[in-house]
Design an enzyme around this catalytic site. Structure first.
Site, PDB file in Angstrom:
ATOM      1  CE  LYS A 199     -30.463 -45.963 -31.228  1.00 41.92           C
ATOM      2  NZ  LYS A 199     -30.149 -45.597 -29.826  1.00 41.92           N
TER       3      LYS A 199
ATOM      4  CE1 TYR B  24     -35.040 -44.637 -27.766  1.00 35.22           C
ATOM      5  CE2 TYR B  24     -35.192 -42.963 -29.476  1.00 35.22           C
ATOM      6  CZ  TYR B  24     -34.698 -44.182 -29.013  1.00 35.22           C
ATOM      7  OH  TYR B  24     -33.872 -44.945 -29.809  1.00 35.22           O
TER       8      TYR B  24
ATOM      9  CG  ASN C  32     -27.014 -47.184 -29.036  1.00 35.08           C
ATOM     10  OD1 ASN C  32     -27.754 -46.644 -29.856  1.00 35.08           O
ATOM     11  ND2 ASN C  32     -27.470 -47.721 -27.928  1.00 35.08           N
TER      12      ASN C  32
ATOM     13  CG  HIS D 210     -34.561 -49.006 -30.464  1.00 35.52           C
ATOM     14  ND1 HIS D 210     -34.535 -48.734 -29.117  1.00 35.52           N
ATOM     15  CD2 HIS D 210     -35.724 -49.660 -30.698  1.00 35.52           C
ATOM     16  CE1 HIS D 210     -35.639 -49.207 -28.570  1.00 35.52           C
ATOM     17  NE2 HIS D 210     -36.386 -49.769 -29.505  1.00 35.52           N
TER      18      HIS D 210
ATOM     19  CD  GLU E 280     -39.820 -50.188 -29.092  1.00 40.68           C
ATOM     20  OE1 GLU E 280     -39.488 -49.761 -27.973  1.00 40.68           O
ATOM     21  OE2 GLU E 280     -39.114 -50.977 -29.755  1.00 40.68           O
TER      22      GLU E 280
HETATM   23  P1  CMP Z   1     -31.878 -47.457 -27.452  1.00 43.50           P
HETATM   24  O1  CMP Z   1     -31.758 -48.927 -27.527  1.00 43.50           O
HETATM   25  O2  CMP Z   1     -32.386 -46.725 -28.627  1.00 43.50           O
HETATM   26  O3  CMP Z   1     -32.831 -47.104 -26.193  1.00 43.50           O
HETATM   27  C1  CMP Z   1     -32.704 -45.913 -25.447  1.00 43.50           C
HETATM   28  C2  CMP Z   1     -31.552 -45.082 -25.876  1.00 43.50           C
HETATM   29  O4  CMP Z   1     -31.147 -44.099 -24.961  1.00 43.50           O
HETATM   30  C3  CMP Z   1     -30.318 -45.976 -26.005  1.00 43.50           C
HETATM   31  O5  CMP Z   1     -30.443 -46.857 -27.078  1.00 43.50           O
HETATM   32  C4  CMP Z   1     -29.228 -44.937 -26.118  1.00 43.50           C
HETATM   33  O6  CMP Z   1     -29.134 -44.393 -27.425  1.00 43.50           O
HETATM   34  C5  CMP Z   1     -29.762 -43.850 -25.181  1.00 43.50           C
HETATM   35  N1  CMP Z   1     -29.080 -43.900 -23.898  1.00 43.50           N
HETATM   36  C6  CMP Z   1     -29.221 -44.828 -22.932  1.00 43.50           C
HETATM   37  N2  CMP Z   1     -28.421 -44.550 -21.880  1.00 43.50           N
HETATM   38  C7  CMP Z   1     -27.762 -43.418 -22.208  1.00 43.50           C
HETATM   39  C8  CMP Z   1     -26.788 -42.618 -21.543  1.00 43.50           C
HETATM   40  N3  CMP Z   1     -26.324 -42.937 -20.325  1.00 43.50           N
HETATM   41  N4  CMP Z   1     -26.340 -41.517 -22.181  1.00 43.50           N
HETATM   42  C9  CMP Z   1     -26.800 -41.186 -23.408  1.00 43.50           C
HETATM   43  N5  CMP Z   1     -27.726 -41.908 -24.085  1.00 43.50           N
HETATM   44  C10 CMP Z   1     -28.192 -42.995 -23.491  1.00 43.50           C
END
Ligand code: CMP
Length: 139
Positions: free
Chosen positions: A11, A51, A114, A117, A128
């Site tokens: 990311k 998303y 985070n 993904h 994807e």
């Molecule tokens: P990712 O694995 O990219 O898939 C969906 C994304 O949504 C996740 O990682 C996070 O970056 C984001 N996400 C999921 N839950 C939350 C949350 N409670 N608050 C903010 N972002 C979220």
């Protein structure tokens, strides 16, 4: 039967922090083969589409803004049981809950930022991977 590919994105915050090399190293050290790889910046529309499954969640708009804010590194990874194995390597979505030694524990800043993904199913891994890579970019 379990599939042998998963899709990942490093990311924007992790790319900006210079973690790309360290994350790719962890991926290959853990037995994944990188069968496709590129750095690009998603448009807002790209991120909205990617998303879409989260479109009704309160974090959707912020997530789309963040994911289109700078370059990401996209990759297709191959390993037996790739989706589950990669989810183990990256750790929980919330880095506060991720186990020691996982990619998110080491490199994530927050739930949204985070670090990486990872696909959540074989079906989504195929969707994807196809979203980012043409057949001629896959080896
Ligand atoms: P990712 O694995 O990219 O898939 C969906 C994304 O949504 C996740 O990682 C996070 O970056 C984001 N996400 C999921 N839950 C939350 C949350 N409670 N608050 C903010 N972002 C979220």
């Amino acid at each position: 039967m379990t599939g042998n590919i998963t899709f990942t994105m490093i990311k924007p915050a992790a790319v900006e922090s210079g973690y790309t090399g360290a994350i790719l190293h962890m991926i290959t050290e853990n037995g994944f083969r990188i069968s496709a790889l590129k750095q690009l910046q998603m448009t807002r529309k790209d991120a909205e589409t990617f998303y879409m499954v989260h479109k009704d969640r309160p974090f959707y708009n912020d997530l789309v803004g963040f994911m289109s804010s700078g370059p990401i590194v996209a990759a297709i990874l191959e390993k037996e049981n790739a989706v589950e194995e990669y989810r183990k390597l990256i750790g929980a979505t919330d880095p506060g809950k991720a186990l020691e030694g996982t990619i998110r524990k080491l490199f994530a800043k927050s739930v949204q930022q985070n670090a990486v993904h990872g696909s959540d199913s074989d079906e989504n891994a195929a969707i994807e991977a196809a979203f980012f890579f043409a057949e001629r970019e896959r080896f």
